[in-house]
Structure formats: C-alpha cells, structure tokens
Design a protein around this motif. Structure first.
Motif, mmCIF file in Angstrom:
data_model
loop_
_atom_site.group_PDB
_atom_site.id
_atom_site.type_symbol
_atom_site.label_atom_id
_atom_site.label_comp_id
_atom_site.label_asym_id
_atom_site.label_seq_id
_atom_site.Cartn_x
_atom_site.Cartn_y
_atom_site.Cartn_z
ATOM 1 N N LEU A 78 0.820 -1.211 0.000
ATOM 2 C CA LEU A 78 0.000 0.000 0.000
ATOM 3 C C LEU A 78 0.854 1.260 0.000
ATOM 4 O O LEU A 78 0.613 2.191 -0.782
ATOM 5 N N LEU A 79 1.828 1.301 0.862
ATOM 6 C CA LEU A 79 2.620 2.514 1.052
ATOM 7 C C LEU A 79 3.727 2.676 0.012
ATOM 8 O O LEU A 79 4.092 3.803 -0.341
ATOM 9 N N HIS A 80 4.259 1.554 -0.472
ATOM 10 C CA HIS A 80 5.478 1.624 -1.277
ATOM 11 C C HIS A 80 5.400 0.842 -2.590
ATOM 12 O O HIS A 80 6.414 0.694 -3.261
ATOM 13 N N SER A 81 4.201 0.351 -2.932
ATOM 14 C CA SER A 81 4.023 -0.403 -4.186
ATOM 15 C C SER A 81 5.084 -1.500 -4.315
ATOM 16 O O SER A 81 5.726 -1.651 -5.362
ATOM 17 N N ALA A 82 5.260 -2.261 -3.239
ATOM 18 C CA ALA A 82 6.324 -3.267 -3.207
ATOM 19 C C ALA A 82 6.059 -4.451 -4.122
ATOM 20 O O ALA A 82 6.984 -5.148 -4.535
ATOM 21 N N GLY A 83 4.779 -4.713 -4.418
ATOM 22 C CA GLY A 83 4.454 -5.815 -5.311
ATOM 23 C C GLY A 83 4.731 -7.194 -4.733
ATOM 24 O O GLY A 83 5.028 -8.136 -5.477
ATOM 25 N N LEU A 84 4.626 -7.326 -3.399
ATOM 26 C CA LEU A 84 4.878 -8.619 -2.768
ATOM 27 C C LEU A 84 3.631 -9.493 -2.845
ATOM 28 O O LEU A 84 2.566 -9.116 -2.374
ATOM 29 N N ALA A 85 3.786 -10.682 -3.410
ATOM 30 C CA ALA A 85 2.658 -11.596 -3.567
ATOM 31 C C ALA A 85 2.402 -12.417 -2.313
ATOM 32 O O ALA A 85 1.313 -12.953 -2.124
ATOM 33 N N GLU A 86 3.400 -12.527 -1.440
ATOM 34 C CA GLU A 86 3.236 -13.290 -0.207
ATOM 35 C C GLU A 86 4.148 -12.710 0.871
ATOM 36 O O GLU A 86 5.123 -12.012 0.581
#
Length: 268
Positions: A78-86
């Motif tokens: 949400l905050l950093h658009s990290a794109g972590l799927a898990e």
C-alpha cells in the motif's frame, strides 16, 4: 527474486523481499562468515518498535527485517508499491533456510525456548532434514544477562562450529538478543518467533485460508487468549489507525536512525 530494500512502515524499516531473496541473504552471510541479524515482524513486532523508540532504532539496525504478517506485507504494498505476492513468514523461512544449510553442510545452533520444547524440536528437524548438522542446543535462561555472559555465550556458539544461530525467545526478547550478540559473532542470527513451538508440534498451524486473509492473529488468540488478548485487541486497531494516517499523509512516521549503542544487559 524480490529484494527492493528497506521501506518505512510506521517508522520501522521493513525489507520488501520474498522468500528466495531472504534465504539467499542469510545463507550467503553464513557461507561468508559475516555478522548478520534478521527478524520476521508481524503487527506485534512493528508496534513494539512504534511504542519503544530505542527498540525501533535497534530494529532499524538489523540487516534484514521480513514482513512476517500479512498486514505488514499489505502495508509495504500500500505505502510503497512493493508488489509482494506473499509474506515472508518466520516459521516457513526457518525451514527454507534449514533446507539450504543441510544441503551446504552449514551447522546450526538453536538458542532459546525451553528444554522440553527443544527436546521435541530437535528430532522433528532431524526427520525433516536428515543431513542437517545441529552444532548445539541451548535453552533460554529466562533472565537478564550477567556481566561477561554475552562473551561466554558467543564463545560457546563459536566453539560449536555453528555457522547460523536460530533464536527463539519471543518478541521483543529475541530481537534484543540478536542485536546484542551480532557484534560478537561472525554468522547470521535469525529471530524466528514461534517457529520453535510450531515445528516442535506444540502450536497448531492455522488453516491456509486464515493465513492468506490475515486472520492468523485470531487463531492464535483462540489458542492462547489469556496471554495474547492485549497484544491483538489493543495493538491491531492501533496498527491500522497509524497505517491509515501514514497512507493519507496525516502522520509522518519518521524512522529513527539505526543504532549501534551497546546494551548494558539483555534477555538470555
């Protein structure tokens, strides 16, 4: 492999990483004989840093802080658009690191928990990883370190031939221990939370669907209501409130700079 560096979650610096990157960093440090401190933080761990600025500074000095809980992974996205799927869940990360250590012949030291728990954990790990070398096993003393004791613990660990230390003391005791011991050891220390209890068979793993939707806290609360109710009933709403404020830029969550200040004492 995802390794996008540290990101600010309520002032705590959490790494936007996946399992592959986390395992690679730990094992590389073990092979290279480098000091390295890792912890896997869920909401409780993040909020412990938020409410305790000196502890927050210690957390921000860790080499790797993984998003153990789904709400922490959601915050990174949400905050950093990290794109972590898990998420990078401590008990699962522990098994993946141990698998690599077994393959490479890297001995592992287990520090923390109780003698009965370790008595169940050791054979369970040996069944899962027959090639795993356990260099030593040392239960928690459930007290503060005495003068000179840090050096004694470090000497025992080095003498064992270990190349990795798994620390199971519970949050935040395990993070304080890893922080204090990092300067004394040329190997990674992993603060792994409830991994010892889970893999010893003393805690039941929540159903996969509860883990996916971030309801593991509710499962844990149901298992240990007297011990955990304050953690979840009070800290979860506080976490969500602060996360919303940070996202809407109503609150500037400024991370304290990492610290290297020695601790006069710490839990062992």
């Amino acid at each position: 492999m995802i390794a996008r560096g540290k990101r600010n979650v309520l002032g705590v610096l959490v790494d936007a990483v996946d399992y592959e990157a986390a395992v690679d960093q730990v094992v590389t440090a073990a092979v290279d004989r480098r000091p390295f401190a890792l912890t896997a933080l869920a909401v409780h761990g993040v909020m412990t840093g938020v409410t305790d600025p000196p502890h927050n500074a210690r957390l921000n000095s860790f080499d790797l802080v993984t998003p153990d809980g789904q709400p922490v992974r959601w915050a990174l996205n949400l905050l950093h658009s990290a794109g972590l799927a898990e998420r990078v869940y401590g008990p699962t990360l522990t098994l993946r690191v141990l698998e690599r250590c077994a393959e490479l012949g890297l001995p592992v030291y287990l520090y923390g928990s109780t003698e009965p728990t370790l008595a169940r954990l050791v054979p369970a790990l040996e069944r899962m990883f027959p090639a795993l070398k356990l260099a030593g096993v040392e239960p928690s003393k459930f007290r503060s370190a005495q003068p000179g004791e840090a050096a004694e613990i470090a000497d025992r660990i080095r003498a064992s031939g270990a190349r990795l230390v798994l620390v199971g003391l519970g949050c935040p005791r395990q993070e304080i221990f890893a922080y204090a011991m990092r300067p004394l050891l040329d190997m990674p220390l992993m603060a792994v939370g409830a991994a010892f209890d889970y893999h010893a068979g003393l805690l039941r793993t929540p159903p996969p669907w509860m883990q996916r939707v971030g309801l593991e806290w509710l499962w844990r609360l149901g298992l240990e209501p007297k011990r955990l109710w304050r953690r979840y009933v009070l800290l979860n709403p506080a976490y969500l409130t602060r996360l919303t404020a940070q996202h809407l830029r109503l609150w500037k969550a400024t991370p304290p700079p990492p610290t290297t200040d020695p601790l006069p004492t710490f839990p062992v």
